[in-house]
Design a protein around this motif. Structure first.
Motif, short mmCIF file in Angstrom:
data_model
loop_
_atom_site.label_atom_id
_atom_site.label_comp_id
_atom_site.label_asym_id
_atom_site.label_seq_id
_atom_site.Cartn_x
_atom_site.Cartn_y
_atom_site.Cartn_z
N PRO A 1 3.78 8.84 1.33
CA PRO A 1 4.98 9.03 0.50
C PRO A 1 5.67 10.36 0.77
N PHE A 2 4.88 11.38 1.11
CA PHE A 2 5.43 12.72 1.32
C PHE A 2 6.23 12.77 2.62
N ILE A 3 5.73 12.08 3.64
CA ILE A 3 6.46 12.00 4.90
C ILE A 3 7.74 11.19 4.71
N ARG A 4 7.62 10.09 3.99
CA ARG A 4 8.80 9.22 3.77
C ARG A 4 9.89 9.96 2.99
N ALA A 5 9.48 10.73 1.99
CA ALA A 5 10.47 11.50 1.23
C ALA A 5 11.14 12.54 2.12
N ASN A 6 10.34 13.19 2.97
CA ASN A 6 10.88 14.20 3.89
C ASN A 6 11.87 13.58 4.87
N ASN A 7 11.61 12.34 5.28
CA ASN A 7 12.52 11.65 6.20
C ASN A 7 13.92 11.48 5.60
N PHE A 8 13.97 11.46 4.29
CA PHE A 8 15.25 11.28 3.60
C PHE A 8 15.78 12.58 3.00
N ALA B 1 0.85 -1.20 0.00
CA ALA B 1 0.00 0.00 0.00
C ALA B 1 0.88 1.24 0.00
N HIS B 2 0.26 2.36 -0.36
CA HIS B 2 0.97 3.64 -0.32
C HIS B 2 1.06 4.15 1.11
N GLU B 3 0.10 3.78 1.93
CA GLU B 3 0.14 4.16 3.34
C GLU B 3 0.82 3.07 4.14
N SER B 4 1.82 3.46 4.90
CA SER B 4 2.61 2.50 5.67
C SER B 4 2.11 2.43 7.11
N PRO B 5 2.09 1.22 7.70
CA PRO B 5 1.71 1.09 9.11
C PRO B 5 2.85 1.48 10.06
N VAL B 6 4.03 1.76 9.50
CA VAL B 6 5.18 2.11 10.34
C VAL B 6 5.04 3.54 10.83
N THR B 7 5.23 3.73 12.11
CA THR B 7 5.13 5.07 12.70
C THR B 7 6.16 6.01 12.06
N GLY B 8 5.69 7.17 11.64
CA GLY B 8 6.57 8.16 11.04
C GLY B 8 6.83 7.94 9.57
N LYS B 9 6.13 6.98 8.96
CA LYS B 9 6.32 6.69 7.54
C LYS B 9 4.99 6.54 6.80
#
Length: 403
Positions: free
Chosen positions: A340-347, A329-337
């Motif tokens: 896609p926009f949050i995940r990109a920001n994390n990197f 899925a595009h939405e991750s069950p992992v906290t803080g991820k």
């Protein structure tokens, strides 16, 4: 003694075989009937040197019959290609065997394997010899390929009206609803892209099919030398990033693309992407996937996207999470991820879209799957994107876009 004479004859046969090969290579002509004067003279000189004047080796052999000369030398050449290569005791003999097998079309694996039996000093010396020849051979082959490619792509540039129509057809598909669009992508979308590829970007195989036989023979020769060079590199334990054959394929692709009808700016972006991928040590599968996606965009008349290593890292991380945690899925069950926009920001970057895929380790297959899926297709061919990243973990893929 009888044993000593037999040994002496065996040594003479060996020396004669490889000298025959050297002459054959020098003349670059088949040893058959219809020899030209220079070749006939060379054969006579060879036989005079090794057979007629070497009584200890051939005390009973006397002949001035050119037919016998021709049959003898041809037979020696055939025997040489069949000799066990374990008997080759020097780099010079291996080079002669390599040339003989290239000319005869015989299997080359035995020559490559025999490199491991050479002493280290001889491997190093042989590698230096090959390195002096390698760039010259490569430059010559690529130059001839470039000339043939110019002829092959010239016809495509005369079909500008057809190219415009095909691109309009592709762009119009995005205005359809998902159901009709999915059918149209199969029926008209991919055929249109394939025709654009033929008109604008003929591949090496297409060029070879229309070029004269000499170019194909030159390609066979350079690929054989590439395999020999790689065997030497392996035996000498010399570090390198890509094989010689991969280097050839890369040069071929770059040569064809430089002469293609696609946007020159886009080709420069793709060239820079390759440098970035090498600098950042991105996995080759991800680089290939980005290049394939960009090529489809260029064929469709869109811009090429700059590769963003941080988007690749974010995508790779999400792909790993999907496999490890068994979700897709595009939405991750992992906290803080979560997105896609949050995940990109994390990197340390930003994203404007995401595609995901599961089921293959082939990046081009993933791109084809996205091409045929309406939502993913719109992402892939969105004219507003400027950056791209691709992250793989085994059979999971995440493609991210940025503005």
């Amino acid at each position: 003694t009888r044993v000593g004479i037999r040994r002496q004859r065996q040594m003479c046969i060996r020396d004669s075989l490889f000298t025959t090969l050297a002459l054959w290579k020098y003349e670059s002509l088949p040893l058959i009937h219809g020899r030209n004067p220079s070749q006939k003279q060379g054969e006579q000189q060879l036989l005079s040197l090794f057979f007629f004047e070497m009584d200890p080796c051939w005390p009973r052999f006397r002949s001035n019959d050119p037919m016998k000369v021709s049959y003898l030398i041809s037979g020696l050449l055939i025997i040489t290609t069949l000799l066990p290569l374990q008997a080759a005791s020097s780099g010079g003999e291996l080079l002669a065997a390599l040339q003989a097998r290239i000319n005869s079309g015989a299997d080359l694996s035995g020559v490559y394997q025999a490199v491991d039996d050479l002493p280290n000093a001889e491997v190093t010396a042989l590698y230096k010899q090959v390195e002096r020849v390698w760039p010259v051979k490569m430059e010559k082959y690529i130059s001839h390929l470039r000339s043939a490619a110019k002829n092959a792509v010239s016809n495509g540039r005369h079909h500008q009206s057809r190219i415009r129509d095909l691109r309009k057809k592709l762009a119009a598909l995005q205005n359809l609803g998902d159901g009709p669009m999915k059918v149209a992508l199969q029926k008209t979308g991919m055929p249109a892209l394939d025709e654009l590829r033929t008109l604008l970007l003929p591949n090496v195989q297409t060029i070879m099919a229309t070029a004269d036989d000499s170019l194909m023979k030159e390609r066979v020769s350079i690929l054989a030398i590439a395999g020999f060079r790689d065997a030497l590199i392996k035996a000498a334990i010399i570090p390198y990033q890509e094989t010689s054959e991969t280097q050839i394929h890369h040069e071929e692709d770059e040569t064809v693309r430089a002469l293609s009808g696609v946007d020159r700016k886009g080709l420069r972006v793709m060239a820079n992407n390759r440098k970035t991928a090498a600098k950042e040590k991105l996995p080759e599968s991800e680089r290939v996937g980005v290049a394939d996606a960009n090529l489809m965009r260029l064929l469709a008349g869109l811009s090429a996207l700059e590769i963003d290593p941080n988007l690749c890292a974010a995508g790779r991380d999400h792909s790993k999470d999907m496999e490890t945690l068994a979700f897709f899925a595009h939405e991750s069950p992992v906290t803080g991820k979560k997105t896609p926009f949050i995940r990109a920001n994390n990197f340390g970057t930003s994203a404007s879209g995401e595609n995901i895929y599961m089921g293959t380790t082939d990046p081009k297959a993933a791109n084809r799957a996205w091409f045929f899926s309406p939502g993913h297709h719109r992402n892939l061919f969105n004219p507003g994107h400027q950056r791209i990243g691709l992250g793989q973990h085994n059979r999971h893929w995440t493609q991210l876009f940025g503005r």
